[in-house]
Design a protein around this motif. Structure first.
Motif, PDB file in Angstrom:
ATOM      1  N   UNK A 174      44.920  11.728   2.131  1.00  0.00           N
ATOM      2  CA  UNK A 174      46.103  12.097   1.636  1.00  0.00           C
ATOM      3  C   UNK A 174      47.279  11.881   2.513  1.00  0.00           C
ATOM      4  N   UNK A 175      47.559  12.539   3.419  1.00  0.00           N
ATOM      5  CA  UNK A 175      48.816  12.535   4.105  1.00  0.00           C
ATOM      6  C   UNK A 175      49.207  11.289   4.921  1.00  0.00           C
ATOM      7  N   UNK A 176      48.063  10.607   5.449  1.00  0.00           N
ATOM      8  CA  UNK A 176      48.385   9.569   6.079  1.00  0.00           C
ATOM      9  C   UNK A 176      48.909   8.429   4.962  1.00  0.00           C
ATOM     10  N   UNK A 177      48.302   8.489   3.930  1.00  0.00           N
ATOM     11  CA  UNK A 177      48.402   7.438   2.824  1.00  0.00           C
ATOM     12  C   UNK A 177      49.776   7.684   2.350  1.00  0.00           C
ATOM     13  N   UNK A 178      50.427   9.035   2.003  1.00  0.00           N
ATOM     14  CA  UNK A 178      51.798   9.141   1.764  1.00  0.00           C
ATOM     15  C   UNK A 178      52.621   8.632   2.915  1.00  0.00           C
ATOM     16  N   UNK A 179      52.417   8.716   4.163  1.00  0.00           N
ATOM     17  CA  UNK A 179      53.517   8.139   5.048  1.00  0.00           C
ATOM     18  C   UNK A 179      53.401   6.673   5.143  1.00  0.00           C
ATOM     19  N   UNK A 180      52.345   6.254   5.070  1.00  0.00           N
ATOM     20  CA  UNK A 180      52.338   4.541   5.050  1.00  0.00           C
ATOM     21  C   UNK A 180      52.898   3.957   3.709  1.00  0.00           C
ATOM     22  N   UNK A 187      60.288  -0.415   2.857  1.00  0.00           N
ATOM     23  CA  UNK A 187      60.565  -1.617   3.495  1.00  0.00           C
ATOM     24  C   UNK A 187      60.429  -3.038   2.462  1.00  0.00           C
ATOM     25  N   UNK A 188      59.539  -2.899   1.663  1.00  0.00           N
ATOM     26  CA  UNK A 188      59.369  -4.305   0.658  1.00  0.00           C
ATOM     27  C   UNK A 188      58.141  -4.613   0.642  1.00  0.00           C
ATOM     28  N   UNK A 189      57.211  -3.866   1.615  1.00  0.00           N
ATOM     29  CA  UNK A 189      55.632  -4.518   1.583  1.00  0.00           C
ATOM     30  C   UNK A 189      54.849  -4.165   0.270  1.00  0.00           C
ATOM     31  N   UNK A 190      53.905  -4.775   0.093  1.00  0.00           N
ATOM     32  CA  UNK A 190      52.902  -4.433  -0.778  1.00  0.00           C
ATOM     33  C   UNK A 190      51.940  -3.598  -0.228  1.00  0.00           C
ATOM     34  N   UNK A 191      51.535  -2.331  -1.104  1.00  0.00           N
ATOM     35  CA  UNK A 191      50.738  -1.574  -0.040  1.00  0.00           C
ATOM     36  C   UNK A 191      49.509  -0.843  -1.051  1.00  0.00           C
ATOM     37  N   UNK A 192      48.664  -0.749  -0.474  1.00  0.00           N
ATOM     38  CA  UNK A 192      47.247  -0.402  -0.788  1.00  0.00           C
ATOM     39  C   UNK A 192      46.647   0.880   0.005  1.00  0.00           C
ATOM     40  N   UNK A 193      46.399   1.758  -0.690  1.00  0.00           N
ATOM     41  CA  UNK A 193      45.993   3.061   0.002  1.00  0.00           C
ATOM     42  C   UNK A 193      44.628   3.339  -0.623  1.00  0.00           C
ATOM     43  N   UNK A 194      43.691   3.355   0.300  1.00  0.00           N
ATOM     44  CA  UNK A 194      42.111   3.765  -0.325  1.00  0.00           C
ATOM     45  C   UNK A 194      41.880   5.164   0.062  1.00  0.00           C
TER      46      UNK A 194
END
Length: 459
Positions: A174-180, A187-194
């Protein structure tokens, strides 16, 4: 189950070697004192990370501060430095003495990482730091950024377009996924949170609203991290944030210690040989609390005593440290289900990197029942008007456990602390809560009230 072989021994043999395992397997609350705990100066010689590594992280966060202040207006007051207050909570201390029927000597304080800007949890430290470090390295390699630049230039189409060619992946409860997710997307990155099965729906919804791709699993964190690792290994432009092994996450968390020292001085709290400090850190895989503990030991050395706090149903770091097996075992090996309401702590296998780094620095670990988390959640709101998510309350019960538990009392005695406890300080590290939706927090509060009402009726 008794005959099941775990790393060459049956559970019965493990229980004979470590009698406390019997209670751990029965998911009873326990306090374990680390027999490998040693003096700081001896231990730190054998750790590869040094104070200069933490100072380097601190300098990097200062370089990024103008950018953070520009894109996250809520950080303008602190000029782009993401930090939380530390507060004394005497009313909560009094209420806890009633709940646990135990006198807590010294003063209880709360480190309010539940209030951290951007993602509302301790993960705003390490998670955001690692993303920023990666972004800085990419930009520098492409001659777009120099350490002497004003980093607010990163808030531009040019940089967002550049970062959009790259991806970041992470596994999270949960929380690490939110921060990342929040930082990377900004910043503009494509992001994937598992996300593992225990992750709260509102956290997944929030990430998706920021343009993050959320991939959900029916299994726990262990499955999510395997899949995230696999995904990033197939894409050379994808960066994997490894909560189990990342030194960057660890160092981002460690920076908190220097800031805490300054905060304590401002409220006239001096930590020395006669005024010991006890810190209680909610622990999942171990990166956040481990990094903070490492930084605190660098600053306060032998005048600080750090304890990890875990749910009774997911005591992975406790089992890893106690047996010395670290990430070679998981809670399910011992027949523990790993299912807990404390979503941020719902991890079955600990970080081997954190366990091995801190095995001589940690004073111990203790476990907390989920029901206690809700009881304390309601009590914290009533007594101090502070709203925390359930997992953040794991650290709050620490002082009561220390005084109530025979192992805790022996620790105080064995470390010549008995005569100093009236002058001691206890910091519960509140890891998250400010971003919890109001209706969800109300449901947590009602649950805590029902549990307390039932206990009152039973008595």
């Amino acid at each position: 189950m008794e005959n099941k072989i775990i790393q060459g021994k049956t559970i019965k043999q493990w229980e004979e070697q470590f009698p406390l395992i019997n209670k751990i397997v029965s998911t009873e609350e326990v306090l374990w004192v680390n027999p490998k705990h040693e003096e700081f100066e001896e231990t730190v010689k054998n750790i590869s990370l040094k104070e200069e590594d933490v100072r380097d992280a601190e300098r990097r966060l200062k370089r990024f501060a103008p950018y953070i202040a520009k894109v996250f207006p809520e950080t303008q007051k602190t000029k782009g430095i993401i930090e939380s207050p530390v507060v004394k909570i005497p009313d909560m201390q009094n209420k806890m003495e009633d709940i646990f029927n135990e006198k807590i000597l010294g003063q209880l304080l709360l480190k309010c990482d539940n209030q951290l800007a951007i993602s509302g949890s301790i993960k705003a430290r390490g998670g955001i730091y690692e993303v920023l470090k990666h972004a800085e390295a990419l930009a520098a390699q492409n001659d777009m950024l120099n350490e002497r630049d004003d980093y607010s230039i990163i808030d531009s189409y040019k940089f967002r377009e550049f970062f959009s060619k790259y991806s970041i992946a992470v596994a999270s409860t949960g929380n690490l996924g939110l921060s990342i997710g929040i930082m990377s997307a900004k910043l503009g990155f494509k992001v994937y949170v598992h996300m593992s099965a225990d992750a709260r729906q509102w956290k997944k919804d929030l990430l998706r609203s920021k343009g993050v791709t959320v991939i959900e699993y029916k299994e726990d964190y262990s499955k999510a991290i395997v899949e995230a690792r696999k995904q990033s290994s197939l894409d050379p432009k994808m960066y994997f944030v490894d909560d189990e092994n990342s030194t960057n996450l660890f160092l981002g968390y460690a920076v908190a210690a220097y800031r805490l020292k300054n905060q304590l001085e401002k409220i006239n709290v001096a930590i020395d040989e006669n005024h010991p400090l006890f810190v209680y850190l909610p622990c999942g895989v171990g990166g956040g609390p481990g990094g903070v503990a490492f930084g605190l030991k660098l600053v306060f050395k032998d005048n600080i005593h750090c304890f990890f706090a875990e749910p009774t149903h997911s005591p992975c770091m406790l089992l890893g440290l106690m047996t010395g097996l670290h990430n070679k075992i998981c809670v399910q090996d011992f027949g523990i289900d790993g299912v807990t309401e404390a979503d941020g702590l719902a991890v079955s296998r600990p970080s081997g990197f954190v366990g091995k780094t801190l095995e001589n620095l940690m004073s111990g670990c203790y476990t907390v029942e989920d029901e206690k988390l809700y009881m304390l959640l309601k009590t914290m709101i009533d007594s101090e008007n502070i709203s925390l998510e359930p997992s953040a309350l794991a650290g709050v019960s620490g002082p009561a456990q220390l005084f109530k538990n025979e192992a805790g009392r022996n620790y105080i005695e064995d470390n010549n602390l008995k005569d100093k406890m009236n002058n001691s300080y206890h910091i519960a590290w509140a890891t998250g809560g400010s971003m919890v939706p109001k209706d969800v927090m109300e449901s947590y509060y009602k649950r805590g009230k029902n549990i307390l009402d039932k206990k009152s009726a039973d008595n």
